[in-house]
Design a protein around this motif. Structure first.
Motif, mmCIF file in Angstrom:
data_model
loop_
_atom_site.group_PDB
_atom_site.id
_atom_site.type_symbol
_atom_site.label_atom_id
_atom_site.label_comp_id
_atom_site.label_asym_id
_atom_site.label_seq_id
_atom_site.Cartn_x
_atom_site.Cartn_y
_atom_site.Cartn_z
ATOM 1 N N PRO A 165 37.637 7.226 -4.587
ATOM 2 C CA PRO A 165 37.733 5.857 -3.360
ATOM 3 C C PRO A 165 38.058 6.324 -1.502
ATOM 4 O O PRO A 165 38.528 6.991 -2.193
ATOM 5 N N LEU A 166 37.785 5.063 -0.948
ATOM 6 C CA LEU A 166 37.531 6.065 0.430
ATOM 7 C C LEU A 166 37.981 4.680 1.232
ATOM 8 O O LEU A 166 37.172 3.974 1.075
ATOM 9 N N GLY A 167 38.958 4.263 1.302
ATOM 10 C CA GLY A 167 39.703 3.064 2.388
ATOM 11 C C GLY A 167 39.304 2.429 1.667
ATOM 12 O O GLY A 167 39.499 1.671 0.154
ATOM 13 N N ARG A 168 37.780 0.852 1.652
ATOM 14 C CA ARG A 168 37.797 -0.018 1.307
ATOM 15 C C ARG A 168 36.543 0.299 -0.496
ATOM 16 O O ARG A 168 36.299 -0.392 -1.423
ATOM 17 N N LEU A 169 35.851 1.431 0.103
ATOM 18 C CA LEU A 169 35.191 1.712 -1.337
ATOM 19 C C LEU A 169 35.181 1.938 -2.203
ATOM 20 O O LEU A 169 36.060 3.314 -2.186
ATOM 21 N N GLN A 170 35.050 2.233 -3.076
ATOM 22 C CA GLN A 170 35.044 2.464 -4.840
ATOM 23 C C GLN A 170 34.269 3.272 -5.117
ATOM 24 O O GLN A 170 33.582 3.245 -4.824
ATOM 25 N N VAL A 171 35.025 4.062 -5.852
ATOM 26 C CA VAL A 171 33.309 5.015 -6.821
ATOM 27 C C VAL A 171 32.580 3.543 -7.147
ATOM 28 O O VAL A 171 32.955 2.896 -7.819
ATOM 29 N N GLY A 172 31.297 4.934 -6.295
ATOM 30 C CA GLY A 172 29.955 3.618 -7.043
ATOM 31 C C GLY A 172 29.442 2.932 -5.825
ATOM 32 O O GLY A 172 28.949 2.688 -6.262
ATOM 33 N N ASP A 173 30.656 2.715 -5.001
ATOM 34 C CA ASP A 173 30.091 2.471 -3.551
ATOM 35 C C ASP A 173 29.526 2.825 -3.196
ATOM 36 O O ASP A 173 29.434 3.931 -2.849
ATOM 37 N N LYS A 174 28.613 2.359 -1.372
ATOM 38 C CA LYS A 174 27.717 3.504 -1.099
ATOM 39 C C LYS A 174 28.717 2.700 0.741
ATOM 40 O O LYS A 174 28.632 1.987 0.684
#
Length: 135
Positions: A95-104
Protein backbone atom coordinates in the motif's frame (compact mmCIF):
# COMPACT_ATOMS: atom_id res chain seq x y z
CA UNK A 1 10.89 1.58 -38.13
CA UNK A 2 14.35 3.03 -37.59
CA UNK A 3 17.08 1.25 -35.65
CA UNK A 4 17.02 3.93 -32.95
CA UNK A 5 13.28 3.62 -32.40
CA UNK A 6 13.54 -0.17 -32.37
CA UNK A 7 16.34 0.08 -29.78
CA UNK A 8 14.24 2.32 -27.52
CA UNK A 9 11.21 0.04 -27.81
CA UNK A 10 13.32 -3.01 -26.92
CA UNK A 11 14.79 -1.16 -23.95
CA UNK A 12 11.41 -0.01 -22.62
CA UNK A 13 10.03 -3.55 -23.01
CA UNK A 14 13.03 -4.95 -21.11
CA UNK A 15 12.60 -2.41 -18.31
CA UNK A 16 8.90 -3.28 -18.18
CA UNK A 17 9.84 -6.95 -17.61
CA UNK A 18 12.60 -6.01 -15.10
CA UNK A 19 14.99 -7.82 -17.50
CA UNK A 20 18.38 -6.74 -16.22
CA UNK A 21 20.36 -8.84 -18.72
CA UNK A 22 18.67 -7.36 -21.77
CA UNK A 23 18.83 -3.82 -20.41
CA UNK A 24 22.60 -4.24 -19.90
CA UNK A 25 22.96 -5.28 -23.55
CA UNK A 26 21.06 -2.21 -24.79
CA UNK A 27 22.66 0.57 -22.76
CA UNK A 28 26.03 2.25 -23.03
CA UNK A 29 28.44 1.55 -20.14
CA UNK A 30 28.45 5.32 -19.48
CA UNK A 31 24.65 5.72 -19.62
CA UNK A 32 23.07 8.33 -17.38
CA UNK A 33 19.43 8.66 -16.35
CA UNK A 34 18.00 12.03 -15.36
CA UNK A 35 14.60 12.20 -13.71
CA UNK A 36 13.02 15.62 -13.37
CA UNK A 37 11.26 16.42 -10.06
CA UNK A 38 8.01 14.52 -9.51
CA UNK A 39 5.84 12.98 -6.74
CA UNK A 40 8.15 9.95 -6.32
CA UNK A 41 11.44 11.83 -6.58
CA UNK A 42 10.63 15.40 -5.47
CA UNK A 43 14.16 16.72 -5.96
CA UNK A 44 14.67 14.82 -9.20
CA UNK A 45 18.01 13.16 -9.69
CA UNK A 46 20.70 11.80 -11.94
CA UNK A 47 21.80 8.15 -11.90
CA UNK A 48 24.91 6.64 -13.42
CA UNK A 49 25.14 3.22 -15.07
CA UNK A 50 25.63 1.36 -11.77
CA UNK A 51 22.68 3.12 -10.11
CA UNK A 52 20.44 2.42 -13.11
CA UNK A 53 21.17 -1.31 -12.92
CA UNK A 54 20.89 -1.39 -9.11
CA UNK A 55 17.48 0.31 -9.30
CA UNK A 56 16.23 -2.16 -11.90
CA UNK A 57 17.57 -5.06 -9.83
CA UNK A 58 15.65 -3.78 -6.75
CA UNK A 59 12.51 -3.25 -8.82
CA UNK A 60 12.85 -6.79 -10.15
CA UNK A 61 12.50 -8.11 -6.61
CA UNK A 62 8.87 -6.97 -6.93
CA UNK A 63 8.66 -5.81 -3.31
CA UNK A 64 7.04 -2.47 -4.24
CA UNK A 65 5.54 -3.21 -7.66
CA UNK A 66 4.32 -6.64 -8.67
CA UNK A 67 4.37 -5.60 -12.34
CA UNK A 68 4.57 -2.57 -14.58
CA UNK A 69 3.40 -1.67 -18.04
CA UNK A 70 4.36 1.02 -20.52
CA UNK A 71 1.84 2.15 -23.12
CA UNK A 72 3.77 4.04 -25.75
CA UNK A 73 2.14 6.85 -27.68
CA UNK A 74 3.88 9.20 -30.09
CA UNK A 75 7.51 8.46 -30.88
CA UNK A 76 9.61 11.09 -32.63
CA UNK A 77 13.16 10.63 -33.86
CA UNK A 78 15.50 13.54 -34.50
CA UNK A 79 19.01 12.48 -35.38
CA UNK A 80 20.48 10.66 -32.38
CA UNK A 81 17.50 11.44 -30.14
CA UNK A 82 14.23 9.59 -29.67
CA UNK A 83 11.32 11.22 -27.83
CA UNK A 84 8.54 9.02 -26.48
CA UNK A 85 5.23 10.08 -24.98
CA UNK A 86 3.39 7.44 -23.05
CA UNK A 87 1.77 6.15 -19.93
CA UNK A 88 3.20 3.98 -17.19
CA UNK A 89 1.14 1.76 -14.90
CA UNK A 90 2.68 0.07 -11.88
CA UNK A 91 0.68 -2.56 -9.99
CA UNK A 92 1.30 -2.08 -6.28
CA UNK A 93 2.70 -4.91 -4.17
CA UNK A 94 2.42 -2.73 -1.04
CA UNK A 95 0.00 0.00 0.00
CA UNK A 96 1.07 3.59 -0.68
CA UNK A 97 -1.12 6.59 0.10
CA UNK A 98 -4.60 5.66 -1.01
CA UNK A 99 -3.32 2.89 -3.27
CA UNK A 100 -3.77 -0.64 -1.97
CA UNK A 101 -2.09 -3.87 -3.02
CA UNK A 102 -3.19 -4.61 -6.58
CA UNK A 103 -4.09 -0.97 -7.39
CA UNK A 104 -2.32 0.81 -10.22
CA UNK A 105 -0.09 3.83 -9.81
CA UNK A 106 -0.20 5.82 -13.05
CA UNK A 107 2.22 8.29 -14.60
CA UNK A 108 2.06 10.19 -17.86
CA UNK A 109 5.51 10.27 -19.41
CA UNK A 110 7.78 12.05 -21.76
CA UNK A 111 11.06 10.16 -22.14
CA UNK A 112 13.95 11.46 -24.21
CA UNK A 113 16.73 9.08 -25.21
CA UNK A 114 20.16 9.83 -26.61
CA UNK A 115 21.65 7.13 -28.81
CA UNK A 116 25.38 6.57 -29.36
CA UNK A 117 26.94 3.73 -31.34
CA UNK A 118 23.74 1.65 -31.29
CA UNK A 119 23.27 1.91 -27.50
CA UNK A 120 21.23 4.14 -25.23
CA UNK A 121 23.71 6.73 -23.90
CA UNK A 122 21.34 8.79 -21.77
CA UNK A 123 17.69 9.09 -20.79
CA UNK A 124 15.76 12.06 -19.43
CA UNK A 125 12.29 11.51 -17.93
CA UNK A 126 9.46 13.94 -17.26
CA UNK A 127 7.11 11.78 -15.17
CA UNK A 128 3.72 13.21 -14.16
CA UNK A 129 2.14 10.92 -11.55
CA UNK A 130 -1.56 10.89 -10.94
CA UNK A 131 -2.46 11.73 -7.33
CA UNK A 132 -2.08 8.76 -4.99
CA UNK A 133 -1.93 10.66 -1.71
CA UNK A 134 -4.11 9.51 1.18
CA UNK A 135 -7.54 11.11 1.26
Amino acid sequence: MSENIELVKRYVAAVERFDLDEVEQLIDPEMTFQELPNRIRPAGGRDDHAAILAGLRRAGERKVLSSQRYVLGDIIEAGDRVVVEGRWEGTMAVPLGRLQVGDKMIAHLCMIFGIRDGKIAWQRNYDCYEDFSAK
